[in-house]
Design an enzyme around this catalytic site. Structure first.
Site, PDB file in Angstrom:
ATOM      1  N   LEU A  54      26.855  44.564  37.778  1.00  0.00           N
ATOM      2  CA  LEU A  54      26.695  43.483  38.762  1.00  0.00           C
ATOM      3  C   LEU A  54      27.426  43.794  40.054  1.00  0.00           C
ATOM      4  O   LEU A  54      27.004  43.379  41.127  1.00  0.00           O
ATOM      5  CB  LEU A  54      27.248  42.177  38.187  1.00  0.00           C
ATOM      6  CG  LEU A  54      26.460  41.544  37.044  1.00  0.00           C
ATOM      7  CD1 LEU A  54      27.289  40.469  36.355  1.00  0.00           C
ATOM      8  CD2 LEU A  54      25.162  40.950  37.575  1.00  0.00           C
ATOM      9  N   GLN A  56      31.146  46.055  41.891  1.00  0.00           N
ATOM     10  CA  GLN A  56      32.329  46.907  41.751  1.00  0.00           C
ATOM     11  C   GLN A  56      33.433  46.318  42.621  1.00  0.00           C
ATOM     12  O   GLN A  56      33.196  46.026  43.797  1.00  0.00           O
ATOM     13  CB  GLN A  56      31.968  48.291  42.289  1.00  0.00           C
ATOM     14  CG  GLN A  56      32.758  49.422  41.693  1.00  0.00           C
ATOM     15  CD  GLN A  56      31.986  50.129  40.595  1.00  0.00           C
ATOM     16  OE1 GLN A  56      30.806  50.378  40.763  1.00  0.00           O
ATOM     17  NE2 GLN A  56      32.639  50.424  39.485  1.00  0.00           N
ATOM     18  N   GLY A  57      34.606  46.130  42.052  1.00  0.00           N
ATOM     19  CA  GLY A  57      35.736  45.670  42.858  1.00  0.00           C
ATOM     20  C   GLY A  57      36.752  46.785  42.970  1.00  0.00           C
ATOM     21  O   GLY A  57      36.531  47.879  42.467  1.00  0.00           O
ATOM     22  N   SER A  58      37.875  46.487  43.636  1.00  0.00           N
ATOM     23  CA  SER A  58      38.871  47.540  43.810  1.00  0.00           C
ATOM     24  C   SER A  58      39.487  47.964  42.480  1.00  0.00           C
ATOM     25  O   SER A  58      39.875  49.112  42.313  1.00  0.00           O
ATOM     26  CB  SER A  58      39.955  47.081  44.780  1.00  0.00           C
ATOM     27  OG  SER A  58      40.380  45.799  44.415  1.00  0.00           O
ATOM     28  N   GLY A  60      38.015  47.564  39.270  1.00  0.00           N
ATOM     29  CA  GLY A  60      37.138  47.824  38.131  1.00  0.00           C
ATOM     30  C   GLY A  60      35.698  47.441  38.397  1.00  0.00           C
ATOM     31  O   GLY A  60      35.277  47.297  39.543  1.00  0.00           O
ATOM     32  N   THR A  61      34.956  47.264  37.297  1.00  0.00           N
ATOM     33  CA  THR A  61      33.515  47.056  37.392  1.00  0.00           C
ATOM     34  C   THR A  61      33.136  45.761  36.685  1.00  0.00           C
ATOM     35  O   THR A  61      33.755  45.392  35.693  1.00  0.00           O
ATOM     36  CB  THR A  61      32.795  48.249  36.712  1.00  0.00           C
ATOM     37  OG1 THR A  61      33.289  49.450  37.302  1.00  0.00           O
ATOM     38  CG2 THR A  61      31.294  48.190  36.888  1.00  0.00           C
ATOM     39  N   ASP A 165      43.145  34.864  47.887  1.00  0.00           N
ATOM     40  CA  ASP A 165      42.116  35.806  48.351  1.00  0.00           C
ATOM     41  C   ASP A 165      40.745  35.123  48.443  1.00  0.00           C
ATOM     42  O   ASP A 165      39.741  35.644  47.965  1.00  0.00           O
ATOM     43  CB  ASP A 165      42.059  37.008  47.400  1.00  0.00           C
ATOM     44  CG  ASP A 165      41.430  38.240  48.051  1.00  0.00           C
ATOM     45  OD1 ASP A 165      41.261  38.243  49.283  1.00  0.00           O
ATOM     46  OD2 ASP A 165      41.113  39.202  47.327  1.00  0.00           O
TER      47      ASP A 165
HETATM   48  N1  LIG Z   1      30.977  36.235  37.008  1.00  0.00           N
HETATM   49  C1  LIG Z   1      30.193  37.007  37.777  1.00  0.00           C
HETATM   50  N2  LIG Z   1      28.851  36.846  37.756  1.00  0.00           N
HETATM   51  C2  LIG Z   1      28.068  37.598  38.554  1.00  0.00           C
HETATM   52  N3  LIG Z   1      28.513  38.565  39.390  1.00  0.00           N
HETATM   53  C3  LIG Z   1      29.841  38.774  39.439  1.00  0.00           C
HETATM   54  C4  LIG Z   1      30.742  38.022  38.644  1.00  0.00           C
HETATM   55  N4  LIG Z   1      32.006  38.443  38.926  1.00  0.00           N
HETATM   56  C5  LIG Z   1      31.891  39.404  39.849  1.00  0.00           C
HETATM   57  N5  LIG Z   1      30.590  39.622  40.163  1.00  0.00           N
HETATM   58  C6  LIG Z   1      30.075  40.610  41.115  1.00  0.00           C
HETATM   59  O1  LIG Z   1      30.884  41.757  41.040  1.00  0.00           O
HETATM   60  C7  LIG Z   1      31.468  42.046  42.306  1.00  0.00           C
HETATM   61  C8  LIG Z   1      32.841  42.637  42.084  1.00  0.00           C
HETATM   62  O2  LIG Z   1      33.700  41.629  41.635  1.00  0.00           O
HETATM   63  P1  LIG Z   1      35.277  41.825  41.551  1.00  0.00           P
HETATM   64  O3  LIG Z   1      35.864  40.508  41.255  1.00  0.00           O
HETATM   65  O4  LIG Z   1      35.589  42.934  40.601  1.00  0.00           O
HETATM   66  O5  LIG Z   1      35.683  42.403  42.948  1.00  0.00           O
HETATM   67  P2  LIG Z   1      35.665  41.789  44.424  1.00  0.00           P
HETATM   68  O6  LIG Z   1      36.364  40.483  44.443  1.00  0.00           O
HETATM   69  O7  LIG Z   1      34.272  41.771  44.943  1.00  0.00           O
HETATM   70  O8  LIG Z   1      36.495  42.881  45.201  1.00  0.00           O
HETATM   71  P3  LIG Z   1      38.059  43.160  45.141  1.00  0.00           P
HETATM   72  O9  LIG Z   1      38.435  43.359  43.722  1.00  0.00           O
HETATM   73  O10 LIG Z   1      38.186  44.391  45.943  1.00  0.00           O
HETATM   74  O11 LIG Z   1      38.697  41.958  45.757  1.00  0.00           O
HETATM   75  C9  LIG Z   1      31.443  40.720  43.066  1.00  0.00           C
HETATM   76  O12 LIG Z   1      31.442  40.909  44.451  1.00  0.00           O
HETATM   77  C10 LIG Z   1      30.143  40.098  42.557  1.00  0.00           C
HETATM   78  O13 LIG Z   1      29.046  40.590  43.295  1.00  0.00           O
END
Ligand SMILES: Nc1ncnc2c1ncn2[C@@H]1O[C@H](COP(=O)(O)OP(=O)(O)OP(=O)(O)O)[C@@H](O)[C@H]1O
Length: 305
Positions: A54, A56-58, A60-61, A165
């Site tokens: 779905l 990728q964040g800083s 993990g996935t 955040d």
């Molecule tokens: N519960 C969820 N349902 C659907 N998509 C999700 C969900 N959680 C996260 N995502 C998707 O995954 C992406 C990455 O989420 P994650 O929380 O790991 O990082 P982020 O907040 O986008 O970035 P960072 O960790 O750098 O702040 C999100 O931007 C979103 O598109």
């Protein structure tokens, strides 16, 4: 510091996603004792099969997964903790939360190598994705969005939690179009006045960016979330990050000036007076004068939405 975030990796599933074989310890969270399929506890990560990535964040996935027996869909966030991360704080916070304005976490699995959150699936992705696709939001849409975020912040504040955040990629949308607050990776429980410096610079308040000038005090963390809300709602209305000008270099110095020095935020003339006033109250540089969550919930721009 990256101002304009790259679009998340959202390509369809390829064959390379490893299966979930898990031997860590698990604990259920929130209302996992409920018997409805939506909230049924997940005993082990092996109960879930991965369907696609779905995002990728800083740290993990995030995967789309399906419960093998019930066929219920979940999002699974897999983080690889290291000594510098605050993922255990995130797990601790998610355990406490039960609100329809905040993403639900059904279970957390911990092992030596990673930390996995089984979460409510937000089918329509993030507000960041919606902005990329839709460009701008109408005022009524921004108003109901602001109302939901404020209700989520009110809940968090009552729990003594500063999100830290609030930004478009941490605001997720479900298939009903409801927006919920997600990602507590930069959050703090502030009972002891503790407030960290994690978060995304572009959405940080003046008191977080320039401690010396704007001061810092006990309750101030909550005011930082209000500032971020102001940036997000304005961004939704104008369709781009609102504190810098088109063509500005998205570097630290530009952001610092935009957040801490610039006298006035450019608010489009097309905004209603109510919206203008609401944004002005959120983006008050001095956190002591900034409106609180409770005050903003009474503002005519969001009231009764
Ligand atoms: N519960 C969820 N349902 C659907 N998509 C999700 C969900 N959680 C996260 N995502 C998707 O995954 C992406 C990455 O989420 P994650 O929380 O790991 O990082 P982020 O907040 O986008 O970035 P960072 O960790 O750098 O702040 C999100 O931007 C979103 O598109």
């Amino acid at each position: 510091m990256t101002l304009v975030r790259e679009r998340r990796h959202q390509e369809p599933l390829t064959l390379s996603i490893p299966p979930l074989i898990y031997h860590g310890t698990a604990f259920s969270v929130a209302s996992s004792s409920s018997s409805s399929p939506e909230t049924s506890p997940i005993q082990t990560l092996n109960d879930l099969e991965k369907l696609s990535v779905l995002g990728q964040g800083s740290g993990g996935t995030v995967y789309k997964t399906r419960h093998r027996r019930t066929k219920t869909l979940y999002a699974l966030k897999v983080l690889r903790p290291n000594l510098n991360t605050t993922v255990t704080v995130e797990a601790d916070i998610l355990k406490r939360i039960e609100s329809s304005f905040i993403i639900k976490c059904y279970a957390v699995f911990v092992s030596l190598y990673d930390l996995c959150f089984v979460m409510e699936l937000m089918e329509k992705g993030s507000l960041h994705d919606a902005l990329l696709a839709q460009q701008v939001f109408s005022e009524p849409m921004v108003s109901s969005l602001a109302n939901r975020i404020l209700q989520g912040l009110r809940y968090l504040q009552k729990m003594g939690i500063v999100h830290g955040d609030i930004k478009p990629s941490n605001l997720l949308i479900n298939k009903k179009g409801e927006v919920k607050i997600a990602d507590f990776g930069a959050s703090r429980i502030v009972a002891g006045g503790d407030y960290g410096s994690n978060g995304t610079c572009a959405y940080m308040s003046p008191e977080r960016v320039d401690l010396e000038k704007w001061g810092f005090g006990g309750e101030v963390g909550f005011a930082g979330d209000v500032w971020s809300l102001g940036v997000v709602v304005l961004e939704c209305y104008i369709g781009r990050y609102p504190l810098t000008k088109v063509g500005d270099k998205p570097d630290w110095a530009t952001l610092f000036c935009a957040i801490c020095c610039n006298e006035k935020v450019d608010i489009p003339v097309s905004c209603s007076l109510e919206f203008r006033d609401f944004v002005g109250r959120c983006l008050e540089k001095d956190w002591r004068k900034r409106d609180t969550v409770e005050e903003l919930l009474r503002h005519s721009f969001v009231k009764n939405r």
